[in-house]
Design a protein around this motif. Structure first.
Motif, PDB file in Angstrom:
ATOM      1  N   GLY A   1      -9.968   4.221  -3.351  1.00  0.00           N
ATOM      2  CA  GLY A   1      -8.577   3.828  -3.493  1.00  0.00           C
ATOM      3  C   GLY A   1      -8.370   3.150  -4.842  1.00  0.00           C
ATOM      4  O   GLY A   1      -9.317   2.635  -5.443  1.00  0.00           O
TER       5      GLY A   1
ATOM      6  N   ASN B   1       0.835  -1.193   0.000  1.00  0.00           N
ATOM      7  CA  ASN B   1       0.000   0.000   0.000  1.00  0.00           C
ATOM      8  C   ASN B   1       0.869   1.240   0.000  1.00  0.00           C
ATOM      9  O   ASN B   1       2.068   1.175   0.279  1.00  0.00           O
ATOM     10  CB  ASN B   1      -0.990   0.006   1.161  1.00  0.00           C
ATOM     11  CG  ASN B   1      -0.336   0.254   2.501  1.00  0.00           C
ATOM     12  OD1 ASN B   1       0.868   0.111   2.673  1.00  0.00           O
ATOM     13  ND2 ASN B   1      -1.128   0.635   3.475  1.00  0.00           N
TER      14      ASN B   1
ATOM     15  N   TYR C   1      -4.694   6.844  -2.823  1.00  0.00           N
ATOM     16  CA  TYR C   1      -4.291   5.679  -2.043  1.00  0.00           C
ATOM     17  C   TYR C   1      -4.184   4.470  -2.972  1.00  0.00           C
ATOM     18  O   TYR C   1      -5.074   4.208  -3.780  1.00  0.00           O
ATOM     19  CB  TYR C   1      -5.311   5.402  -0.937  1.00  0.00           C
ATOM     20  CG  TYR C   1      -4.993   4.174  -0.132  1.00  0.00           C
ATOM     21  CD1 TYR C   1      -3.950   4.172   0.795  1.00  0.00           C
ATOM     22  CD2 TYR C   1      -5.722   2.998  -0.309  1.00  0.00           C
ATOM     23  CE1 TYR C   1      -3.651   3.038   1.532  1.00  0.00           C
ATOM     24  CE2 TYR C   1      -5.430   1.860   0.428  1.00  0.00           C
ATOM     25  CZ  TYR C   1      -4.389   1.884   1.343  1.00  0.00           C
ATOM     26  OH  TYR C   1      -4.087   0.761   2.068  1.00  0.00           O
TER      27      TYR C   1
ATOM     28  N   ILE D   1       0.921   5.686  -1.584  1.00  0.00           N
ATOM     29  CA  ILE D   1       0.265   6.841  -2.193  1.00  0.00           C
ATOM     30  C   ILE D   1       0.963   7.219  -3.498  1.00  0.00           C
ATOM     31  O   ILE D   1       2.181   7.114  -3.623  1.00  0.00           O
ATOM     32  CB  ILE D   1       0.223   8.029  -1.205  1.00  0.00           C
ATOM     33  CG1 ILE D   1      -0.689   9.124  -1.701  1.00  0.00           C
ATOM     34  CG2 ILE D   1       1.621   8.526  -0.889  1.00  0.00           C
ATOM     35  CD1 ILE D   1      -1.110  10.095  -0.618  1.00  0.00           C
TER      36      ILE D   1
END
Length: 194
Positions: free
Chosen positions: A125, A83, A90, A85
Motif C-alpha cells: 500500500g 484510506n 491502496y 484507492i
C-alpha cells in the motif's frame, strides 16, 4: 482572520480570555476532506475519512428527528484517518497537526496506528502521514519508510520525535492551493512514478 465559513480555528472566550484548542487538527482534516471531494468529483482518486467506530450506550429521543447521543464509547482503537484507492493502489494515511516548532513528537500518534500503517505498507500500500506544522504554516508529506525509521529508533529507546529540520530536508512540502487544497496526489505521482 475571517474564514470563508465565518468561523475561526480557535474559539476565543471573552469571559475568561482563553482560547479553546479543542478543534485543533480540524483545519487540516477539513482541508484534506475538501481535497478528497475534489479528487472524487474529478474522478482522480477515491479517498475517504474513516469513521471512528463507537458503541452507543444511551440515546435521548425528545422527538424522532432530534435524537441525541448521551453516552457512547470507542469499540476498538481507530486505525488511520484516511484510506482509498488511486490508480489501482491502496492508499492509507494519517493526518496530524503540531504546534511544536522544532519536531513532530511521537506522543501525537499511537502504536496501534503505526502497526496498521506497517501492515498496509508491507502489502504494497502507499502509506504516509500528512503533518502540518502550524507555527511554520507548512504541510509535509511524510513517506511511511522515513517515519518508520524514526519510530523504530524511538521504540528502542531513542529520540521521542522527528526533528523538523530532518522533515524539511527529506520529506515533501505540500503547498496549499484552491483546488485541490492539499494536493498530496501530486507527491504520490512524483515518489511512485504513477
Amino acid at each position: 482572520m475571517n474564514y470563508p465559513n465565518g468561523k475561526r480555528n480557535n474559539t476565543y472566550n471573552k469571559a475568561n480570555n482563553k482560547i479553546s484548542h479543542g478543534n485543533r487538527g480540524q483545519t487540516l482534516e477539513k482541508s484534506i476532506d475538501l481535497t478528497n471531494r475534489y479528487y472524487i468529483n474529478e474522478n482522480i482518486a477515491i479517498i475517504h475519512k474513516k469513521p471512528t467506530p463507537i458503541q452507543i450506550v444511551d440515546v435521548h429521543y425528545p422527538s424522532r428527528d432530534k435524537a441525541t447521543i448521551k453516552e457512547a464509547y470507542f469499540k476498538v482503537p481507530s486505525t488511520t484517518d484516511y484510506n482509498g484507492i488511486y490508480k489501482g493502489k491502496y492508499i492509507d494515511f494519517e493526518a496530524k497537526e503540531t504546534r511544536n516548532k522544532t519536531s513532530f513528537p511521537f506522543i501525537n500518534i499511537h502504536p496501534h496506528q503505526v502497526n496498521h500503517m506497517k501492515q498496509c505498507y508491507e502489502h504494497d500500500g502507499i502509506v504516509f502521514l500528512i503533518i502540518k506544522f502550524t507555527l511554520h504554516d507548512e504541510i509535509f508529506f511524510i513517506p511511511f519508510d522515513f517515519f518508520n525509521n524514526y519510530w523504530t529508533n524511538y521504540m528502542n529507546g531513542g529520540r521521542k520525535s522527528i526533528p523538523y529540520k530532518e522533515i524539511k530536508l527529506h520529506c515533501h512540502l505540500i503547498k496549499e492551493s484552491i483546488n485541490p487544497r492539499i494536493n498530496y496526489i501530486q507527491v504520490i505521482n512524483k515518489i511512485y512514478s504513477l
